[in-house]
Structure formats: structure tokens, C-alpha cells
Design an enzyme around this catalytic site. Structure first.
Site, PDB file in Angstrom:
ATOM      1  N   ARG A   1       0.827  -1.205   0.000  1.00 53.05           N
ATOM      2  CA  ARG A   1       0.000   0.000   0.000  1.00 53.05           C
ATOM      3  C   ARG A   1       0.865   1.261   0.000  1.00 53.05           C
ATOM      4  O   ARG A   1       0.481   2.287  -0.585  1.00 53.05           O
ATOM      5  CB  ARG A   1      -0.961  -0.029   1.180  1.00 53.05           C
TER       6      ARG A   1
ATOM      7  N   GLU B   1      -0.856  -4.194  14.528  1.00 58.59           N
ATOM      8  CA  GLU B   1      -1.491  -5.364  15.152  1.00 58.59           C
ATOM      9  C   GLU B   1      -0.605  -5.923  16.279  1.00 58.59           C
ATOM     10  O   GLU B   1      -0.427  -7.133  16.422  1.00 58.59           O
ATOM     11  CB  GLU B   1      -1.788  -6.442  14.107  1.00 58.59           C
TER      12      GLU B   1
END
Length: 210
Positions: free
Chosen positions: A60, A114
């Protein structure tokens, strides 16, 4: 967007407790691209609970860079699955979080994605051995972002930040702030998953073991 990159841009230490699919990663990627474009020799490390998650974020980063106007882009020295280096020396690398990840290297920006899902022992070892060397500089930035996953190191870091016991600035957002998420969305999600899943993934509650 539920939080702005300015929060990260103006603070050295940021910890984010934010629901799934809320745009947090997109905001952070924008900050990463901004930093490597406008700062020569700026080094960014993206670490996640799994290598695939880290490489997805890297993809990304590349996508945003490729879609910039040509006048904003720099020459590319290195462009592969786990690292990108621009002609002015700025670099982004990605890896899974481990006790040896990016050890011995100097970075300006450390992004831990995360983090609550990194196994407890690995997370503890990382903070004991790698984190201090990366954050030794006076201008380096560290961003920890995750949804909760029980009462682990992420929980401890979050509570310390919320109670003013650390330098981390706590940032949180709520599921209903995302466009299109209403009581119908909540009921449907619980029906398709469980109350516990909803509480952890969307309400961002720290749940103990069952």
C-alpha cells in the site's frame, strides 16, 4: 478518517486502540510516504504480527507512491517485496515483529501494526532487546496500533498511556464513527460472529480469557 496523521506527526510516541477496518492503516501509510518524500535519509521500519501483514502494508505504501504526481516522485534505488529506497536515501523496510527484527539498524520511524496479536514472549523480548536501540534518538517516532487481544503487553502499554505513566499519547476511535456503521451493522455483525468478537474487534474491549 477517525484520527489524523497530525497526531503522529507532532508526537514521538503514539499508541492507537482502534476498531477493524476504520482507515487507521491508510492514515499511517500517508504519514510514512510524507516522511520519506520530504526528509532525506529518513528510515522507516514497518513491523507486524505476521510477515504477510507487513508486506501488505508495504504494498500500500508502494501504491500510494506510484499514484503521486510525477513531479513529487523521486528516483527509486530499491523496490522489492520488503524494502523501498529512494534516491535521496530515505528507506522503508518491513518485517514480522521479532526479538531480532531490525536489530542493529537506526530508524527514524517505527510502526508496529497489530501489536496485540504478536505472541506474548516475542512482544516482551522485542521491547527488552530491540525497542530501546531504535528509540534512542531524540526525534525518532514510534507508533503502536492494534485492536485489543486480551490482557497482554499491548494492554499494559495502553493503560500506562491512558493513565499518564508513559510518554505514549493514546488515540482511540469508536465503531460508530465509521460511515455506514449503525445499530443494524452491529446486530448483523454479532449475528454472523459472536458477542465476544464484537466486543473485542469493534468495541475494542480488553477481554480476559474465557
Amino acid at each position: 478518517m477517525l484520527f489524523r496523521s497530525r497526531t503522529v506527526h507532532t508526537n514521538r510516541f503514539t499508541i492507537c486502540k482502534i476498531p477493524r477496518q476504520s482507515g487507521k492503516t491508510t492514515v499511517l501509510i500517508g504519514e510514512v510516504v510524507h516522511q520519506i518524500l520530504f526528509n532525506p535519509n529518513y528510515k522507516v521500519a514497518i513491523l507486524a504480527n505476521k510477515l504477510k501483514t507487513a508486506t501488505d502494508i508495504m504494498d500500500r505504501v508502494k501504491l500510494i507512491y506510484e499514484n503521486l504526481p510525477k513531479w513529487m516522485q523521486q528516483g527509486v534505488v530499491e523496490w522489492n517485496k520488503t524494502s523501498v529506497t529512494l534516491e535521496k536515501g530515505s528507506k522503508v523496510v518491513c518485517s514480522s515483529t521479532s526479538s531480532s527484527a531490525v536489530r542493529g539498524s537506526s530508524y527514524n520511524f517505527l510502526l508496529l501494526d497489530e501489536f496485540a496479536f504478536v505472541p506474548d514472549q516475542i512482544a516482551e523480548d522485542f521491547f527488552a532487546s530491540v525497542y530501546p536501540t531504535i528509540t534512542a534518538g531524540t526525534t525518532t517516532k514510534t507508533v503502536i496500533v492494534s485492536t485489543p487481544n486480551g490482557l497482554n503487553l499491548f494492554h499494559k502499554l495502553w493503560m500506562n498511556a491512558k493513565n499518564g505513566r508513559s510518554a505514549f499519547v493514546p488515540v482511540e476511535a469508536f465503531w460508530h464513527q465509521v460511515q455506514g456503521r449503525d445499530q443494524r451493522f452491529k446486530a448483523e455483525t454479532i449475528k454472523n460472529t459472536s458477542e465476544r468478537h464484537w466486543a473485542s474487534e469493534y468495541e475494542c474491549e480488553f477481554l480476559g480469557s474465557q
